[in-house]
Motif scaffolding. Structure first.
Motif, mmCIF file in Angstrom:
data_model
loop_
_atom_site.group_PDB
_atom_site.id
_atom_site.type_symbol
_atom_site.label_atom_id
_atom_site.label_comp_id
_atom_site.label_asym_id
_atom_site.label_seq_id
_atom_site.Cartn_x
_atom_site.Cartn_y
_atom_site.Cartn_z
ATOM 1 N N LEU B 260 36.085 0.441 6.610
ATOM 2 C CA LEU B 260 36.685 -0.860 6.931
ATOM 3 C C LEU B 260 36.946 -1.674 5.660
ATOM 4 O O LEU B 260 37.912 -2.437 5.597
ATOM 5 N N SER B 261 36.118 -1.516 4.655
ATOM 6 C CA SER B 261 36.339 -2.212 3.382
ATOM 7 C C SER B 261 37.637 -1.739 2.739
ATOM 8 O O SER B 261 38.409 -2.539 2.192
ATOM 9 N N LEU B 262 37.850 -0.439 2.794
ATOM 10 C CA LEU B 262 39.065 0.142 2.212
ATOM 11 C C LEU B 262 40.296 -0.445 2.896
ATOM 12 O O LEU B 262 41.229 -0.933 2.236
ATOM 13 N N LYS B 263 40.274 -0.436 4.219
ATOM 14 C CA LYS B 263 41.406 -0.980 4.969
ATOM 15 C C LYS B 263 41.575 -2.471 4.680
ATOM 16 O O LYS B 263 42.702 -2.955 4.492
ATOM 17 N N ALA B 264 40.469 -3.200 4.673
ATOM 18 C CA ALA B 264 40.535 -4.647 4.449
ATOM 19 C C ALA B 264 41.130 -4.956 3.078
ATOM 20 O O ALA B 264 41.942 -5.877 2.926
ATOM 21 N N GLY B 265 40.744 -4.189 2.075
ATOM 22 C CA GLY B 265 41.285 -4.390 0.733
ATOM 23 C C GLY B 265 42.792 -4.175 0.704
ATOM 24 O O GLY B 265 43.545 -4.987 0.142
ATOM 25 N N ILE B 266 43.219 -3.094 1.322
ATOM 26 C CA ILE B 266 44.656 -2.784 1.367
ATOM 27 C C ILE B 266 45.418 -3.924 2.047
ATOM 28 O O ILE B 266 46.454 -4.390 1.561
ATOM 29 N N GLU B 267 44.892 -4.388 3.161
ATOM 30 C CA GLU B 267 45.578 -5.445 3.914
ATOM 31 C C GLU B 267 45.529 -6.788 3.177
ATOM 32 O O GLU B 267 46.491 -7.555 3.204
ATOM 33 N N ALA B 268 44.406 -7.074 2.535
ATOM 34 C CA ALA B 268 44.267 -8.363 1.833
ATOM 35 C C ALA B 268 45.317 -8.497 0.736
ATOM 36 O O ALA B 268 45.836 -9.595 0.487
ATOM 37 N N LEU B 269 45.659 -7.387 0.107
ATOM 38 C CA LEU B 269 46.662 -7.435 -0.967
ATOM 39 C C LEU B 269 48.053 -7.751 -0.432
ATOM 40 O O LEU B 269 48.947 -8.131 -1.190
ATOM 41 N N LYS B 270 48.234 -7.596 0.875
ATOM 42 C CA LYS B 270 49.553 -7.867 1.461
ATOM 43 C C LYS B 270 49.756 -9.343 1.781
ATOM 44 O O LYS B 270 50.852 -9.753 2.135
ATOM 45 N N ASP B 271 48.695 -10.125 1.742
ATOM 46 C CA ASP B 271 48.825 -11.535 2.110
ATOM 47 C C ASP B 271 48.457 -12.436 0.922
ATOM 48 O O ASP B 271 47.473 -13.173 0.956
ATOM 49 N N GLU B 272 49.284 -12.393 -0.091
ATOM 50 C CA GLU B 272 49.028 -13.198 -1.295
ATOM 51 C C GLU B 272 49.199 -14.696 -1.003
ATOM 52 O O GLU B 272 48.613 -15.535 -1.684
ATOM 53 N N LYS B 273 49.992 -14.999 0.013
ATOM 54 C CA LYS B 273 50.205 -16.401 0.373
ATOM 55 C C LYS B 273 48.872 -17.051 0.778
ATOM 56 O O LYS B 273 48.561 -18.177 0.359
ATOM 57 N N PHE B 274 48.115 -16.337 1.566
ATOM 58 C CA PHE B 274 46.810 -16.842 1.993
ATOM 59 C C PHE B 274 45.907 -17.107 0.781
ATOM 60 O O PHE B 274 45.227 -18.133 0.695
ATOM 61 N N VAL B 275 45.931 -16.184 -0.152
ATOM 62 C CA VAL B 275 45.101 -16.307 -1.352
ATOM 63 C C VAL B 275 45.517 -17.552 -2.145
ATOM 64 O O VAL B 275 44.678 -18.362 -2.550
ATOM 65 N N LYS B 276 46.830 -17.695 -2.325
ATOM 66 C CA LYS B 276 47.338 -18.822 -3.115
ATOM 67 C C LYS B 276 46.946 -20.155 -2.461
ATOM 68 O O LYS B 276 46.497 -21.087 -3.138
ATOM 69 N N GLU B 277 47.095 -20.214 -1.150
ATOM 70 C CA GLU B 277 46.744 -21.458 -0.454
ATOM 71 C C GLU B 277 45.247 -21.778 -0.569
ATOM 72 O O GLU B 277 44.857 -22.933 -0.723
ATOM 73 N N SER B 278 44.427 -20.736 -0.500
ATOM 74 C CA SER B 278 42.978 -20.942 -0.665
ATOM 75 C C SER B 278 42.683 -21.541 -2.034
ATOM 76 O O SER B 278 41.834 -22.429 -2.174
ATOM 77 N N ILE B 279 43.365 -21.025 -3.032
ATOM 78 C CA ILE B 279 43.107 -21.479 -4.406
ATOM 79 C C ILE B 279 43.589 -22.923 -4.593
ATOM 80 O O ILE B 279 42.902 -23.751 -5.206
ATOM 81 N N GLU B 280 44.744 -23.234 -4.039
ATOM 82 C CA GLU B 280 45.245 -24.617 -4.120
ATOM 83 C C GLU B 280 44.246 -25.582 -3.494
ATOM 84 O O GLU B 280 43.892 -26.612 -4.084
ATOM 85 N N LYS B 281 43.796 -25.240 -2.291
ATOM 86 C CA LYS B 281 42.846 -26.117 -1.611
ATOM 87 C C LYS B 281 41.545 -26.220 -2.406
ATOM 88 O O LYS B 281 40.922 -27.278 -2.475
ATOM 89 N N ASN B 282 41.140 -25.112 -3.009
ATOM 90 C CA ASN B 282 39.902 -25.087 -3.806
ATOM 91 C C ASN B 282 39.912 -26.173 -4.888
ATOM 92 O O ASN B 282 38.965 -26.955 -5.007
ATOM 93 N N PHE B 283 41.003 -26.234 -5.642
ATOM 94 C CA PHE B 283 41.006 -27.185 -6.762
ATOM 95 C C PHE B 283 41.191 -28.617 -6.281
ATOM 96 O O PHE B 283 40.680 -29.554 -6.893
ATOM 97 N N LYS B 284 41.904 -28.772 -5.156
ATOM 98 C CA LYS B 284 42.041 -30.112 -4.589
ATOM 99 C C LYS B 284 40.659 -30.628 -4.158
ATOM 100 O O LYS B 284 40.283 -31.773 -4.450
ATOM 101 N N GLU B 285 39.905 -29.761 -3.506
ATOM 102 C CA GLU B 285 38.565 -30.160 -3.058
ATOM 103 C C GLU B 285 37.602 -30.310 -4.237
ATOM 104 O O GLU B 285 36.703 -31.149 -4.209
ATOM 105 N N MET B 286 37.794 -29.477 -5.271
ATOM 106 C CA MET B 286 36.908 -29.570 -6.431
ATOM 107 C C MET B 286 36.988 -30.957 -7.069
ATOM 108 O O MET B 286 35.974 -31.481 -7.559
#
Lengths: 364, 364
Positions: B260-286
């Motif tokens: 499941l980790s292997l699959k999750a890693g593969i899929e996570a790389l397909k959703d860079e938008k989610f990652v970017k939004e998390s990072i934006e929110k991170n610094f706003k909250e920081m």
């Protein structure tokens, strides 16, 4: 760049070929592939485990409880030991690694059967230890005795039942042997397939609580990868006296199993009925392979596991046969790399075995 | 029973306290607990990853494709390198372990910042290597230079940005430093939090393809545990020249990440938008934590990560404060075990930060 010398001599574990690889390399359609190469439980996971895990997917972002408290509690209850007698590993493989790295070094002897689980050798070579092997492929305790008397050993590996051959020593013989071993030698009783062995023959059953009480220098290894159907999730455990467990814990990396693996292990222990039914079906289906072997006069090793090892005579090469099977979409384990002209076949479902036995019938 | 001497001296990694433990030990209801102790992505997993994984649960019984072909292909594409430049680990922790065990032994020096990721020290001690630390807590390249010149080292660890303090060196300074290092010294660039650093300041960005082309004696470490939200799944990677990767592969146990980790890693790389939004929110909250610290005149380290480290003055003990926070259901990381009177707080969601800042306001 220079690396440690010990790397020069390392062997890499040869995993059963994954379905994805056969699709890529042999152009077989995924739905036409039957993989009976890695001794996974062919009946998949318990539906109850599946249901719980489906509602737990979002926990993937959170590290697991690194004490593995709940899983240890469930295992402690099952095996009538204390949480403190348990260490959790990424598969029982990892506990093998901890044992070798905690107990041995380049001055150590490590004793094992000639043909047994490859990871014993792989980890032994990583520390540069000297490996002592019996002459016989299967476990022969008199040969173990002789080698131990002549050379001593810091670790003795007993694989009960033995992967990749399938045979299993009787508990009484094992106990007699361990009673003759020095208390400073760690005896590793690898019970990865014990659930199968004890179902087939009570004389093979080794209970960890009794084992570690009787012999303080032993550790029992169990896994969720076989009868408990979690091969893909990498959860195993070691059961030993607290002093040993404490030392091994020093080598355990944090979060060594995943959050979903932890949950899956806890849930899998709640559905023993599923496990029992898998094992019943396993031996019923195994009988068909035995009948096939007898009909074809192919030698086989009596198996206490979820696989059967067929010994091929000189007219057939295991590697050749394995390749021909791959072309037909059947993945089994070629044991040539163990130095044995044999194949190991995981006992599949009725559907899988129907097709595999038909193809065997054509090729053997 | 005797064990290897090296075990006597081992330190055990202190994991962030899991929610389950606070429930058990402090009697706080699970729904009242906020855990900002382990730098997990507080926005959970990408819904797209969740959807795919939910339909993949039954694969738990099957071992993963041990070549990790598809995941490596996706990473190779992302980082403009070849599959052969990549090794997959159970978290980037495991790649740290491979590096230390492949390259060093009891005669080696291993060089690192005074206060940096604890696993560098833990693995170094497992091989009995000598650890050289800078005087300054945060990375100070002149101190690295001096120690290296005087003593040499088989491995240099650079944590960019640095966990648990949060600071990050500029790429140009790092390159200049590595250019002065002997080609037989392995320089480990740990980029576990690089996604955050490069978002905040391009000068911090280290691109693995350029790094390993410029310096053949480097390895870049990345992880899915932070910005990619898979903390619980234990997937990390190392990127280096093929010669290094081949040596490290000799120490990789089979199936070292789950199906499941292997699959999750593969899929996570397909959703860079989610990652970017998390990072934006991170610094706003920081920014809210920074404002709080400034208002209260609490020193903090400028952070290029998803956490912030608050340096406490002598009137408050980090351990005491951590305990008081625990009683209120807030789990943060007490850095006393690193020898620093400070706490590390993962930047949570707005909801979590509202509550935590309110409690901080009462206690600080």
């Amino acid at each position: 760049m220079k690396f440690n010398k010990v790397l020069d001599n390392l062997k890499i574990y040869e995993a059963g070929k994954p379905i994805e690889l056969v699709v890529r390399e042999y152009g077989v359609a995924p739905e036409d592939i039957i993989k009976l190469a890695s001794n996974e439980n062919p009946y998949g996971i318990s539906p109850k485990v599946g249901e719980v895990l489906q509602n737990y997917i979002n926990a993937m972002s959170i590290y697991p409880d690194d004490s593995f408290y709940e899983l240890k509690k469930a295992l402690a209850h099952k095996f009538k030991v204390d949480n403190k007698n348990i260490i959790i590993g990424a598969g029982s493989d990892q506990i093998i690694e901890f044992c070798v790295k905690a107990k041995t070094n380049e001055n150590s002897n490590i004793l094992m059967a000639k043909t047994t689980f490859a990871m014993y050798e792989i980890y032994s070579k990583q520390v540069g230890a000297n490996i002592l092997r019996t002459k016989s492929d299967t476990h022969n305790l008199n040969e173990f005795r002789e080698l131990y008397k002549d050379n001593g050993a810091d670790i003795i590996f007993l694989c009960l039942p033995n992967n990749p051959l399938g045979e299993c020593l009787d508990k009484d013989d094992v106990y007699k042997f361990i009673s003759e071993v020095d208390s400073n030698t760690l005896v590793v009783v690898d019970g990865a397939y014990q659930e199968y062995a004890k179902f087939k023959d009570k004389k093979k059953q080794i209970s960890p609580d009794d084992l570690i009480k009787t012999f303080p220098n032993t550790i029992y290894l169990g896994t969720f990868s076989k009868a408990y159907s979690l091969g893909g999730m990498r959860v195993g455990y070691g059961i030993a006296n607290e002093g040993i467990i404490q030392e091994l814990h020093k080598l355990r990396p944090p979060f060594n199993i995943t959050t979903l693996s932890l949950k899956a292990g806890i849930e899998a222990l709640k559905d023993e009925k599923f496990v029992k039914e898998s094992i019943e079906k396993n031996f019923k289906e195994m009988d068909r392979y035995i009948k096939f072997a007898k009909d074809k006069k192919i030698e086989y090793i009596e198996s206490y596991t979820n696989f059967i090892t067929l010994l091929l005579n000189n007219s057939i090469s295991a590697s050749e046969l394995s390749k021909n099977l791959l072309k037909k979409g059947v993945i089994i384990r070629d044991l040539s790399s163990y130095g044995v002209n044999a194949i190991r076949v995981t006992i599949g479902t009725k559907f899988q075995n129907d097709r595999v036995l038909k193809i065997f019938n054509e090729l053997l």
